[in-house]
Design a protein around this motif. Sequence first.
Motif, PDB file in Angstrom:
ATOM      1  N   GLU A  68      -5.548  -3.657 -14.635  1.00 27.66           N
ATOM      2  CA  GLU A  68      -4.215  -4.238 -14.724  1.00 27.66           C
ATOM      3  C   GLU A  68      -3.155  -3.351 -14.077  1.00 27.66           C
ATOM      4  N   LYS A  69      -3.369  -2.043 -14.121  1.00 28.41           N
ATOM      5  CA  LYS A  69      -2.438  -1.116 -13.485  1.00 28.41           C
ATOM      6  C   LYS A  69      -3.157   0.194 -13.207  1.00 28.41           C
ATOM      7  N   TRP A  70      -2.548   1.019 -12.368  1.00 29.86           N
ATOM      8  CA  TRP A  70      -3.138   2.303 -12.032  1.00 29.86           C
ATOM      9  C   TRP A  70      -2.041   3.281 -11.636  1.00 29.86           C
ATOM     10  N   THR A  71      -2.322   4.553 -11.804  1.00 27.71           N
ATOM     11  CA  THR A  71      -1.405   5.607 -11.374  1.00 27.71           C
ATOM     12  C   THR A  71      -2.163   6.599 -10.523  1.00 27.71           C
ATOM     13  N   ILE A  72      -1.480   7.126  -9.524  1.00 30.78           N
ATOM     14  CA  ILE A  72      -2.057   8.138  -8.640  1.00 30.78           C
ATOM     15  C   ILE A  72      -1.194   9.386  -8.740  1.00 30.78           C
ATOM     16  N   ASP A  73      -1.796  10.481  -9.139  1.00 32.34           N
ATOM     17  CA  ASP A  73      -1.076  11.745  -9.286  1.00 32.34           C
ATOM     18  C   ASP A  73      -1.912  12.825  -8.622  1.00 32.34           C
ATOM     19  N   VAL A 100       3.173  10.257  -7.470  1.00 35.70           N
ATOM     20  CA  VAL A 100       2.829   9.390  -8.587  1.00 35.70           C
ATOM     21  C   VAL A 100       3.247   7.984  -8.226  1.00 35.70           C
ATOM     22  N   ALA A 101       2.336   7.041  -8.392  1.00 38.17           N
ATOM     23  CA  ALA A 101       2.695   5.650  -8.125  1.00 38.17           C
ATOM     24  C   ALA A 101       2.002   4.777  -9.132  1.00 38.17           C
ATOM     25  N   ALA A 102       2.598   3.652  -9.487  1.00 37.85           N
ATOM     26  CA  ALA A 102       1.998   2.770 -10.487  1.00 37.85           C
ATOM     27  C   ALA A 102       2.262   1.321 -10.130  1.00 37.85           C
ATOM     28  N   ILE A 103       1.320   0.477 -10.485  1.00 39.33           N
ATOM     29  CA  ILE A 103       1.467  -0.956 -10.321  1.00 39.33           C
ATOM     30  C   ILE A 103       1.143  -1.606 -11.658  1.00 39.33           C
ATOM     31  N   THR A 104       1.987  -2.513 -12.086  1.00 39.96           N
ATOM     32  CA  THR A 104       1.698  -3.231 -13.312  1.00 39.96           C
ATOM     33  C   THR A 104       1.854  -4.705 -13.045  1.00 39.96           C
ATOM     34  N   ALA A 105       1.164  -5.514 -13.832  1.00 35.84           N
ATOM     35  CA  ALA A 105       1.312  -6.959 -13.727  1.00 35.84           C
ATOM     36  C   ALA A 105       0.849  -7.576 -15.025  1.00 35.84           C
ATOM     37  N   ARG A 157       0.832  -1.193   0.000  1.00 36.89           N
ATOM     38  CA  ARG A 157       0.000   0.000   0.000  1.00 36.89           C
ATOM     39  C   ARG A 157       0.870   1.247   0.000  1.00 36.89           C
ATOM     40  N   ARG A 158       2.035   1.168   0.667  1.00 31.86           N
ATOM     41  CA  ARG A 158       2.942   2.308   0.696  1.00 31.86           C
ATOM     42  C   ARG A 158       3.379   2.685  -0.711  1.00 31.86           C
ATOM     43  N   ALA A 159       3.598   1.672  -1.589  1.00 37.77           N
ATOM     44  CA  ALA A 159       4.037   1.955  -2.949  1.00 37.77           C
ATOM     45  C   ALA A 159       2.985   2.737  -3.712  1.00 37.77           C
ATOM     46  N   LEU A 160       1.710   2.577  -3.303  1.00 36.77           N
ATOM     47  CA  LEU A 160       0.633   3.252  -4.015  1.00 36.77           C
ATOM     48  C   LEU A 160       0.378   4.652  -3.495  1.00 36.77           C
ATOM     49  N   LEU A 161       0.538   4.832  -2.188  1.00 33.55           N
ATOM     50  CA  LEU A 161       0.099   6.077  -1.578  1.00 33.55           C
ATOM     51  C   LEU A 161       1.234   6.934  -1.053  1.00 33.55           C
ATOM     52  N   GLY A 162       2.466   6.444  -1.143  1.00 30.91           N
ATOM     53  CA  GLY A 162       3.557   7.160  -0.510  1.00 30.91           C
ATOM     54  C   GLY A 162       4.095   8.324  -1.301  1.00 30.91           C
ATOM     55  N   GLY A 163       3.773   8.459  -2.585  1.00 32.02           N
ATOM     56  CA  GLY A 163       4.324   9.540  -3.383  1.00 32.02           C
ATOM     57  C   GLY A 163       3.272  10.205  -4.217  1.00 32.02           C
ATOM     58  N   ASP A 211     -10.694   6.159 -22.831  1.00 35.70           N
ATOM     59  CA  ASP A 211     -10.837   5.281 -23.984  1.00 35.70           C
ATOM     60  C   ASP A 211     -11.382   3.966 -23.441  1.00 35.70           C
ATOM     61  N   PRO A 212     -11.671   2.970 -24.288  1.00 29.92           N
ATOM     62  CA  PRO A 212     -12.306   1.741 -23.795  1.00 29.92           C
ATOM     63  C   PRO A 212     -11.575   1.041 -22.655  1.00 29.92           C
ATOM     64  N   ARG A 213     -10.267   1.241 -22.528  1.00 27.41           N
ATOM     65  CA  ARG A 213      -9.519   0.544 -21.481  1.00 27.41           C
ATOM     66  C   ARG A 213      -8.959   1.487 -20.422  1.00 27.41           C
ATOM     67  N   THR A 214      -9.313   2.765 -20.488  1.00 28.36           N
ATOM     68  CA  THR A 214      -8.736   3.727 -19.545  1.00 28.36           C
ATOM     69  C   THR A 214      -9.834   4.503 -18.834  1.00 28.36           C
ATOM     70  N   LEU A 215      -9.783   4.466 -17.519  1.00 25.61           N
ATOM     71  CA  LEU A 215     -10.760   5.134 -16.675  1.00 25.61           C
ATOM     72  C   LEU A 215     -10.021   6.124 -15.778  1.00 25.61           C
ATOM     73  N   LYS A 216     -10.511   7.372 -15.748  1.00 22.52           N
ATOM     74  CA  LYS A 216      -9.876   8.398 -14.925  1.00 22.52           C
ATOM     75  C   LYS A 216     -10.849   8.882 -13.856  1.00 22.52           C
ATOM     76  N   LEU A 217     -10.382   8.870 -12.598  1.00 20.42           N
ATOM     77  CA  LEU A 217     -11.157   9.379 -11.481  1.00 20.42           C
ATOM     78  C   LEU A 217     -10.518  10.669 -10.989  1.00 20.42           C
TER      79      LEU A 217
END
Length: 520
Positions: A96-101, A22-27, A14-20, A156-162
């Motif tokens: 599949e992945k997300w970024t937080i900015d 911009v953070a991203a997870i891919t798999a 969770r730290r990798a997602l919220l600590g900065g 786009d069909p595969r990208t959702l922005k909140l």
Amino acid sequence: MATPSSLHPALLSRRALLGGTVAAITAVGLTACGDSDSGGGAKRGGTLTVGFDNEPTTLDPALSSAISSDRSVLNLFYDTLLRQERDGSFVPALAEKWTIDGTAVTFTLRDGVSFHDGTPFDAEAAAFNLRRVIDPATKSTKAGALKKLATVDVVDPRTLKLTLKAADPLLLVQLAHEPGMMASPTAVKAGEYGRKPVGTGPFVFDTWRSKVQLSGKRNASYWRKAIDGGTLPRLDAVVFRFVTDTKVLRAEVTTGGVQLVRTLPPEEFKQLAGDKQVVLEDIGVRRSYYVALNVTRAPFNDPKVREAFAMAIDRAGVGKAAAGGEYDLAPSFATSKDWFFDPSINPPPLDPAKARAALGGTPVPITVVARRRAPDPTIAELLQSQLTAAGFAPKVEVLEAQTQLDRMRKQDFDATLLVIDIPRLDPSLSFDPYFASKGSNNWSGLTDTTLDALLEKAVSSGDRAVRKQAYVDVQRRIVGENYWIFLHQPKSPLIHSAKLSGIVLNVDGQWRLDEAELAS
């Protein structure tokens, strides 16, 4: 050094997602969790029968209200945008992945996934679900979980922005559970959705007979794969049988009539000790019994009467009678191992004489409402005896679960005995629904602006120390005002047949059964 995309999902914190900023997870793909077990002797297929004591009122995750139990059923039919592991880390699911900015969160969605009715899962479908939760017309019980969500945009069909109104440290937690469960827009729009769920999950809804059972059959097109590359789910079907008699549940797991039970009180599960065909595992889950007092009307709109009620209750005595030695005492929903637990918080000490004096010598008539499910009626009768000794004139009403819930929603009660499973995914999920003025389960009818401010402070910060102090203050306020009287916390082990393996547990102990299998 390993990059995020090369790490096993369970190692992504969770730290990798919220600590900065911009953070991203891919798999490449979501693999099976470490809780699964596909060891020798297990076989693919078969039907798992579950003994379940708490039938859902709806299978629409946007409207579900039984936080302590509904998700074990909903997980059959739905996937979420991401998953949260037992260690608190997040792994990809439908995203599949997300970024937080800052206040922008962008999800890249999994390609080629369809709902059970054939409707494609894409950004439009995901946006439909999230907009539905936050739409006031939906009256979603999960709206508060996404209250900081300002806009939902399909890039786009595969990208959702909140886009958020303000940074939300709990957003990923929420989207990994009911608020992030994806339902088919086609099915929702068709109506009567709560009885006919359509998700992308490992099982396809089959039947639901009220007060009897509901079932799901294997989703042959499920997108998720096992760690060995094999298909999931492993079972052909899952049947939830609704059984509220705990003695019957215990007998059924002993004889093999059911292979998994949601919960049993200590008086029953202690009888299973030594049975080599049954596994009992303490996974840290507790059942927190409490009495909620209705502050919208007499007599409990009077703080002195609430305090008298609290002083009348022998919490340890209730625990011993209802749970033998298999219980803990705590001042609130916090367990002794929770990071927001504070041992200095204590309810008023047991003092029936002082309670009687506070009531002025005139018996105060009240009704205690309890559910028709062991050991609740026994606890209610014990409370009745203790309250009588302290100068109240109590009656007990034992009701069916839905009737009790309806009464509570209408605030047509004086005092109500209930229980929830703890710990939860985050303390906000324990406290906000019940104690915020606009909380979905605000049975007591609280409108406490001081409490609201503390709850808001707790969910607005990403600083653990700030959050801890806020939740300590929340608990101190609840206990100090005697809005609720917290009783005891019986242990609630995971109980299942020795032939069953591969149960994956959420942070709060609720199940996922996509990896479950039965021994041959």
